[in-house]
Scaffold this motif. Structure first.
Motif, PDB file in Angstrom:
ATOM      1  N   ILE A  51      -5.416  -3.929  -2.507  1.00 30.83           N
ATOM      2  CA  ILE A  51      -5.367  -4.466  -1.158  1.00 30.83           C
ATOM      3  C   ILE A  51      -6.682  -4.469  -0.548  1.00 30.83           C
ATOM      4  CG2 ILE A  51      -4.150  -3.761   1.138  1.00 30.83           C
ATOM      5  CD1 ILE A  51      -1.795  -2.650  -0.399  1.00 30.83           C
ATOM      6  N   ASN A  52      -7.108  -5.682   0.003  1.00 31.72           N
ATOM      7  CA  ASN A  52      -8.523  -5.656   0.667  1.00 31.72           C
ATOM      8  C   ASN A  52      -8.337  -6.514   1.406  1.00 31.72           C
ATOM      9  OD1 ASN A  52     -11.377  -5.185   0.652  1.00 31.72           O
ATOM     10  ND2 ASN A  52     -11.103  -3.946  -0.852  1.00 31.72           N
ATOM     11  N   GLU A  53      -9.646  -6.958   2.105  1.00 31.76           N
ATOM     12  CA  GLU A  53      -9.874  -7.904   3.118  1.00 31.76           C
ATOM     13  C   GLU A  53      -9.730  -9.450   2.371  1.00 31.76           C
ATOM     14  OE1 GLU A  53     -13.419 -10.004   6.152  1.00 31.76           O
ATOM     15  OE2 GLU A  53     -13.345  -7.827   5.807  1.00 31.76           O
ATOM     16  N   ASN A  54      -8.831 -10.103   3.117  1.00 28.81           N
ATOM     17  CA  ASN A  54      -8.447 -11.394   2.699  1.00 28.81           C
ATOM     18  C   ASN A  54      -9.007 -12.508   3.626  1.00 28.81           C
ATOM     19  OD1 ASN A  54      -6.782 -11.215   4.915  1.00 28.81           O
ATOM     20  ND2 ASN A  54      -5.100 -12.028   3.749  1.00 28.81           N
ATOM     21  N   LEU A 100       0.901  -0.376  -6.546  1.00 25.85           N
ATOM     22  CA  LEU A 100       0.873  -0.633  -4.957  1.00 25.85           C
ATOM     23  C   LEU A 100       2.136  -0.031  -4.408  1.00 25.85           C
ATOM     24  CD1 LEU A 100      -1.209  -3.914  -4.128  1.00 25.85           C
ATOM     25  CD2 LEU A 100      -2.240  -1.486  -4.711  1.00 25.85           C
ATOM     26  N   SER A 101       2.368   0.845  -3.369  1.00 27.70           N
ATOM     27  CA  SER A 101       3.542   0.961  -2.484  1.00 27.70           C
ATOM     28  C   SER A 101       2.969   0.685  -1.082  1.00 27.70           C
ATOM     29  CB  SER A 101       3.417   2.466  -2.415  1.00 27.70           C
ATOM     30  OG  SER A 101       3.994   2.949  -3.749  1.00 27.70           O
ATOM     31  N   ILE A 102       3.973  -0.498  -0.559  1.00 28.52           N
ATOM     32  CA  ILE A 102       3.640  -0.931   0.744  1.00 28.52           C
ATOM     33  C   ILE A 102       5.028  -0.684   1.651  1.00 28.52           C
ATOM     34  CG2 ILE A 102       3.137  -3.098   1.896  1.00 28.52           C
ATOM     35  CD1 ILE A 102       1.888  -4.122  -0.818  1.00 28.52           C
ATOM     36  N   PRO A 103       4.738  -0.124   2.678  1.00 21.97           N
ATOM     37  CA  PRO A 103       5.892   0.346   3.690  1.00 21.97           C
ATOM     38  C   PRO A 103       6.596  -1.194   4.076  1.00 21.97           C
ATOM     39  CG  PRO A 103       4.202   1.297   4.371  1.00 21.97           C
ATOM     40  CD  PRO A 103       3.616   0.331   3.214  1.00 21.97           C
ATOM     41  N   LEU A 111       1.317  -4.552   6.476  1.00 19.50           N
ATOM     42  CA  LEU A 111      -0.207  -4.858   6.064  1.00 19.50           C
ATOM     43  C   LEU A 111      -1.164  -5.061   7.551  1.00 19.50           C
ATOM     44  CD1 LEU A 111      -0.022  -7.215   3.063  1.00 19.50           C
ATOM     45  CD2 LEU A 111      -0.404  -4.861   3.095  1.00 19.50           C
ATOM     46  N   GLY A 112      -2.191  -4.508   7.318  1.00 20.62           N
ATOM     47  CA  GLY A 112      -2.956  -4.755   8.360  1.00 20.62           C
ATOM     48  C   GLY A 112      -3.793  -6.453   8.704  1.00 20.62           C
ATOM     49  N   THR A 113      -4.112  -6.612   9.639  1.00 22.00           N
ATOM     50  CA  THR A 113      -4.272  -7.733  10.097  1.00 22.00           C
ATOM     51  C   THR A 113      -5.257  -8.577   8.991  1.00 22.00           C
ATOM     52  OG1 THR A 113      -4.538  -7.247  12.240  1.00 22.00           O
ATOM     53  CG2 THR A 113      -5.759  -9.255  11.917  1.00 22.00           C
ATOM     54  N   TRP A 114      -6.148  -8.063   8.379  1.00 25.53           N
ATOM     55  CA  TRP A 114      -7.169  -8.674   7.552  1.00 25.53           C
ATOM     56  C   TRP A 114      -6.583  -8.139   5.889  1.00 25.53           C
ATOM     57  CZ3 TRP A 114      -8.672 -12.415  10.401  1.00 25.53           C
ATOM     58  CH2 TRP A 114      -8.843 -12.088  11.469  1.00 25.53           C
ATOM     59  N   GLN A 115      -5.548  -7.320   5.563  1.00 29.30           N
ATOM     60  CA  GLN A 115      -5.429  -7.177   4.381  1.00 29.30           C
ATOM     61  C   GLN A 115      -4.448  -8.025   3.529  1.00 29.30           C
ATOM     62  OE1 GLN A 115      -3.466  -3.476   5.439  1.00 29.30           O
ATOM     63  NE2 GLN A 115      -5.026  -2.346   4.360  1.00 29.30           N
ATOM     64  N   GLY A 116      -4.947  -8.279   2.414  1.00 32.06           N
ATOM     65  CA  GLY A 116      -4.296  -8.952   1.564  1.00 32.06           C
ATOM     66  C   GLY A 116      -4.005  -8.426   0.251  1.00 32.06           C
TER      67      GLY A 116
END
Length: 138
Positions: A51-54, A100-103, A111-116
């Motif tokens: 998970i990182n900036e997209n 990855l575990s994602i709520p 996910l955050g605004t810039w997370q992909g």
């Protein structure tokens, strides 16, 4: 409490990051689970998940350069059954994640605004990669 499982197949073109956020989000929406926890799992030892900036492509290029330096292709590895990119691919996977575990809230990934979500292909040639998906919640 409900749960559901599924899969994505991702075609890679060789080393690099492939954003899979939309495919995961589409699968999740079809499961109709409003709140819970999503697991994304890469079923390979020479590819991983991030998970990182997209938003900025330079981030992806810098990540690739970093891992190329951290685990360079070489003939100096004992394990080289499939060529000089074999062991570096395993090392890069060990340094990243395969799960990855994602709520999940209101039917969407938190996910955050810039997370992909990215599949990180570590091998030199194209592959078909398989991602297992599981969601549990209500």
């Amino acid at each position: 409490m409900r749960q559901s499982h599924g899969a994505l197949s991702i075609a890679t073109r060789g080393p690099g990051l492939v954003e899979i956020t939309r495919g995961v989000a589409d699968w999740l929406a079809a499961q109709r689970i409003a709140d819970g926890l999503l697991t994304v799992f890469c079923r390979h030892t020479s590819a991983s998940l991030l998970i990182n900036e997209n938003a900025a492509p330079a981030v992806q290029r810098d990540i690739q350069r970093y891992f190329a330096q951290a685990a360079p292709e070489s003939t100096g590895y004992e394990h080289d059954d499939e060529g000089p990119d074999d062991m570096p691919a395993h090392l890069r996977t060990a340094l990243t994640q395969v799960s990855l575990s994602i709520p999940v809230a209101d039917g969407a990934m938190v996910l955050g605004t810039w997370q992909g979500i990215f599949l990180f292909e570590h091998r030199a040639r194209p592959h078909s990669r398989h991602i297992a998906l599981h969601v549990i919640g209500e």
